[in-house]
Design a protein around this motif. Structure first.
Motif, PDB file in Angstrom:
ATOM      1  N   THR A 137      39.734  48.691  35.487  1.00  6.59           N
ATOM      2  CA  THR A 137      38.815  47.933  34.627  1.00  6.59           C
ATOM      3  C   THR A 137      39.174  46.453  34.633  1.00  6.59           C
ATOM      4  OG1 THR A 137      38.431  49.842  33.199  1.00  6.59           O
ATOM      5  CG2 THR A 137      37.947  47.676  32.272  1.00  6.59           C
ATOM      6  N   LEU A 138      40.471  46.143  34.473  1.00  8.50           N
ATOM      7  CA  LEU A 138      40.916  44.751  34.466  1.00  8.50           C
ATOM      8  C   LEU A 138      40.751  44.104  35.841  1.00  8.50           C
ATOM      9  CD1 LEU A 138      44.151  45.010  32.273  1.00  8.50           C
ATOM     10  CD2 LEU A 138      41.870  44.245  31.576  1.00  8.50           C
ATOM     11  N   HIS A 139      40.968  44.877  36.910  1.00  5.78           N
ATOM     12  CA  HIS A 139      40.795  44.365  38.270  1.00  5.78           C
ATOM     13  C   HIS A 139      39.337  44.006  38.531  1.00  5.78           C
ATOM     14  CE1 HIS A 139      40.745  44.960  42.820  1.00  5.78           C
ATOM     15  NE2 HIS A 139      41.572  43.969  42.625  1.00  5.78           N
ATOM     16  N   GLY A 140      38.420  44.831  38.015  1.00  6.09           N
ATOM     17  CA  GLY A 140      36.999  44.522  38.146  1.00  6.09           C
ATOM     18  C   GLY A 140      36.628  43.286  37.358  1.00  6.09           C
ATOM     19  N   GLU A 141      37.181  43.191  36.146  1.00  4.73           N
ATOM     20  CA  GLU A 141      36.928  42.011  35.305  1.00  4.73           C
ATOM     21  C   GLU A 141      37.450  40.743  35.978  1.00  4.73           C
ATOM     22  OE1 GLU A 141      38.958  40.301  31.271  1.00  4.73           O
ATOM     23  OE2 GLU A 141      38.419  42.419  31.243  1.00  4.73           O
ATOM     24  N   ALA A 142      38.551  40.884  36.743  1.00  2.55           N
ATOM     25  CA  ALA A 142      39.161  39.736  37.430  1.00  2.55           C
ATOM     26  C   ALA A 142      38.516  39.451  38.788  1.00  2.55           C
ATOM     27  CB  ALA A 142      40.657  39.987  37.611  1.00  2.55           C
ATOM     28  N   ASP A 143      37.366  40.085  39.042  1.00  2.00           N
ATOM     29  CA  ASP A 143      36.647  39.895  40.310  1.00  2.00           C
ATOM     30  C   ASP A 143      37.522  40.195  41.527  1.00  2.00           C
ATOM     31  OD1 ASP A 143      34.265  39.117  39.040  1.00  2.00           O
ATOM     32  OD2 ASP A 143      34.963  37.047  38.867  1.00  2.00           O
ATOM     33  N   GLY A 144      38.351  41.242  41.396  1.00  3.99           N
ATOM     34  CA  GLY A 144      39.164  41.667  42.517  1.00  3.99           C
ATOM     35  C   GLY A 144      40.406  40.832  42.770  1.00  3.99           C
ATOM     36  N   ASN A 145      40.729  39.915  41.842  1.00  2.00           N
ATOM     37  CA  ASN A 145      41.910  39.058  42.012  1.00  2.00           C
ATOM     38  C   ASN A 145      43.126  39.763  41.392  1.00  2.00           C
ATOM     39  OD1 ASN A 145      43.958  37.033  41.321  1.00  2.00           O
ATOM     40  ND2 ASN A 145      42.458  35.519  41.980  1.00  2.00           N
ATOM     41  N   TRP A 146      44.101  40.128  42.213  1.00  2.00           N
ATOM     42  CA  TRP A 146      45.246  40.890  41.717  1.00  2.00           C
ATOM     43  C   TRP A 146      46.184  40.044  40.870  1.00  2.00           C
ATOM     44  CZ3 TRP A 146      45.762  45.855  41.105  1.00  2.00           C
ATOM     45  CH2 TRP A 146      44.990  46.715  41.882  1.00  2.00           C
ATOM     46  N   ASN A 147      46.276  38.738  41.135  1.00  2.00           N
ATOM     47  CA  ASN A 147      47.124  37.880  40.297  1.00  2.00           C
ATOM     48  C   ASN A 147      46.572  37.791  38.874  1.00  2.00           C
ATOM     49  OD1 ASN A 147      49.225  37.067  42.112  1.00  2.00           O
ATOM     50  ND2 ASN A 147      47.718  35.812  43.174  1.00  2.00           N
ATOM     51  N   GLN A 148      45.260  37.662  38.744  1.00  2.36           N
ATOM     52  CA  GLN A 148      44.643  37.644  37.423  1.00  2.36           C
ATOM     53  C   GLN A 148      44.779  39.014  36.751  1.00  2.36           C
ATOM     54  OE1 GLN A 148      43.620  35.393  35.447  1.00  2.36           O
ATOM     55  NE2 GLN A 148      42.242  36.391  33.973  1.00  2.36           N
ATOM     56  N   THR A 149      44.690  40.084  37.544  1.00  5.80           N
ATOM     57  CA  THR A 149      44.878  41.431  37.000  1.00  5.80           C
ATOM     58  C   THR A 149      46.276  41.572  36.423  1.00  5.80           C
ATOM     59  OG1 THR A 149      43.368  42.311  38.688  1.00  5.80           O
ATOM     60  CG2 THR A 149      44.763  43.897  37.536  1.00  5.80           C
ATOM     61  N   PHE A 150      47.275  41.123  37.182  1.00  6.81           N
ATOM     62  CA  PHE A 150      48.658  41.152  36.691  1.00  6.81           C
ATOM     63  C   PHE A 150      48.784  40.349  35.394  1.00  6.81           C
ATOM     64  CE2 PHE A 150      52.736  39.029  36.296  1.00  6.81           C
ATOM     65  CZ  PHE A 150      53.646  40.072  36.384  1.00  6.81           C
ATOM     66  N   TYR A 151      48.184  39.180  35.376  1.00  5.34           N
ATOM     67  CA  TYR A 151      48.235  38.276  34.219  1.00  5.34           C
ATOM     68  C   TYR A 151      47.643  38.957  32.982  1.00  5.34           C
ATOM     69  CZ  TYR A 151      47.161  33.843  31.704  1.00  5.34           C
ATOM     70  OH  TYR A 151      47.059  32.823  30.794  1.00  5.34           O
ATOM     71  N   LEU A 152      46.489  39.570  33.126  1.00 10.10           N
ATOM     72  CA  LEU A 152      45.854  40.261  32.001  1.00 10.10           C
ATOM     73  C   LEU A 152      46.713  41.426  31.516  1.00 10.10           C
ATOM     74  CD1 LEU A 152      42.171  40.369  33.334  1.00 10.10           C
ATOM     75  CD2 LEU A 152      42.976  39.041  31.366  1.00 10.10           C
ATOM     76  N   LEU A 153      47.244  42.184  32.460  1.00 14.87           N
ATOM     77  CA  LEU A 153      48.054  43.344  32.084  1.00 14.87           C
ATOM     78  C   LEU A 153      49.361  42.917  31.439  1.00 14.87           C
ATOM     79  CD1 LEU A 153      47.730  46.412  32.257  1.00 14.87           C
ATOM     80  CD2 LEU A 153      49.000  46.361  34.408  1.00 14.87           C
ATOM     81  N   TYR A 154      49.921  41.784  31.881  1.00 16.53           N
ATOM     82  CA  TYR A 154      51.136  41.260  31.256  1.00 16.53           C
ATOM     83  C   TYR A 154      50.891  40.964  29.776  1.00 16.53           C
ATOM     84  CZ  TYR A 154      54.946  38.042  30.099  1.00 16.53           C
ATOM     85  OH  TYR A 154      56.012  37.424  29.493  1.00 16.53           O
ATOM     86  N   PHE A 155      49.797  40.265  29.486  1.00 12.60           N
ATOM     87  CA  PHE A 155      49.515  39.935  28.085  1.00 12.60           C
ATOM     88  C   PHE A 155      49.217  41.195  27.275  1.00 12.60           C
ATOM     89  CE2 PHE A 155      49.228  35.623  29.598  1.00 12.60           C
ATOM     90  CZ  PHE A 155      49.697  34.889  28.518  1.00 12.60           C
ATOM     91  N   ARG A 156      48.551  42.145  27.882  1.00 14.17           N
ATOM     92  CA  ARG A 156      48.260  43.403  27.180  1.00 14.17           C
ATOM     93  C   ARG A 156      49.541  44.144  26.817  1.00 14.17           C
ATOM     94  NH1 ARG A 156      46.994  48.844  28.103  1.00 14.17           N
ATOM     95  NH2 ARG A 156      45.165  49.589  26.953  1.00 14.17           N
TER      96      ARG A 156
END
Length: 323
Positions: A54-73
């Motif tokens: 879900t977060l990867h889709g929200e990040a438009d497939g960007n894994w660095n942004q996915t990591f960033y979102l998951l870190y804050f979560r």
């Protein structure tokens, strides 16, 4: 299901709240216990992968942004999980990267966008953060969160959102290749080396803005770093390994869980009271999956442990009958 198995399942359901299967689990040999835990771990990782997807889709497939979102979560406690995630969306990773060489600017963006600075008496340091945030908010179009979105009652000082955000600013300012380093973590020491970050020097004498406290380093401790290792690093290694078809990375996620210590929470204390002592995070995560997905809903008939107990007791009864 035979009549004998059905009776066993009903007894297990009646004792699900106190983990009635604990004695059985504790008595298993290492190989049998690992077999059950492995099935439960894969169930748990598959469920967590849905969050990553879900977060990867929200990040438009960007894994660095996915990591960033998951870190804050993962950064705060459960009651502030969504507030941290909302903040990470307001201040995306690409903006943090642009300001990374000026760590004070990253701290100003995160603390300013959180809205939390407005709750405390300003001093020279925090007034400077507010001033910097005004400039950066205009530059990047950042809208501050309402401070009321944060749960601040009964929060331990070391886990206060303000302090966690100061640590997060320092964490993301340290290196441009954070996700690569997380994917390379293989041991508890690797996890602690990456995530045990100390907040900027101002926070050595402050837990909250504008109020001095006894001097001490405000560092993400080993306990919190291990939680991040379990809920961020291992999960993302497994998810990224699945996405890229890398069995090596999926195996690394499982190995990391085996090398991290078991969690200490109310679920694990209840399991210990029932006779089961998890040896590492691999087992504690399996027990957590068992408790939340099966015991809590009294799904003993579908549970890998419940089914095994029912079958073994039925077979033992049948053997006695045939003697």
């Amino acid at each position: 299901m035979t009549e004998a198995e059905a009776r066993t399942i009903e007894r297990l359901r009646a004792g699900a709240g106190t983990y009635a299967c604990g004695g059985y689990l504790a008595a298993l040999d290492g190989l049998q216990r690992t077999e059950i835990c492995t099935a439960l771990i894969f169930d748990r990782l598959q469920r967590k992968m849905r969050t990553v997807e879900t977060l990867h889709g929200e990040a438009d497939g960007n894994w660095n942004q996915t990591f960033y979102l998951l870190y804050f979560r993962t950064l705060g406690d459960r009651q502030n999980q969504e507030a941290f995630l909302r903040l990470a969306r307001k201040v995306p990773y690409k903006i943090v990267l642009r300001e990374r060489l000026a760590p004070h600017a990253v701290e100003a963006m995160l603390l300013g966008a959180s809205g939390l600075l407005e709750l405390y008496r300003g001093d020279a340091y925090t007034l400077d953060l507010r001033c910097s945030f005004e400039y950066l908010a205009a530059k990047y179009g950042i809208e501050a969160t309402d401070a009321s979105e944060w749960a601040l009652t009964e929060i331990r000082p070391a886990n206060h959102p303000v302090l966690r955000l100061a640590q997060a600013a320092e964490f993301f300012a340290q290196d441009e290749f954070i996700m690569e380093r997380a994917m390379a973590c293989r041991t508890e020491e690797d996890v602690r080396r990456l995530f045990c970050i100390e907040a900027p020097s101002y926070w050595r004498t402050h837990h909250v803005p504008g109020a001095e406290s006894d001097e001490s380093p405000k560092r993400i401790g080993a306990f919190k770093a291990n939680i991040i290792g379990i809920n961020l690093v291992a999960v993302l290694q497994f998810a990224y390994g699945s996405y890229t078809g890398s069995e090596r990375l999926r195996d690394s996620a499982l190995t990391l869980l085996e090398r991290l210590p078991a969690e200490d929470n109310r679920y694990m204390r209840a399991w210990q009271a029932a006779g089961v002592r998890p040896r590492n995070a691999f087992e504690s995560q399996a027990l957590l999956q068992l408790a939340t997905e099966y015991c809590a809903a009294r799904r003993c008939a579908e549970c890998p442990v419940g089914r095994r107990i029912a079958k073994s007791l039925a077979e033992a009864g049948e053997e006695r009958t045939n003697r």
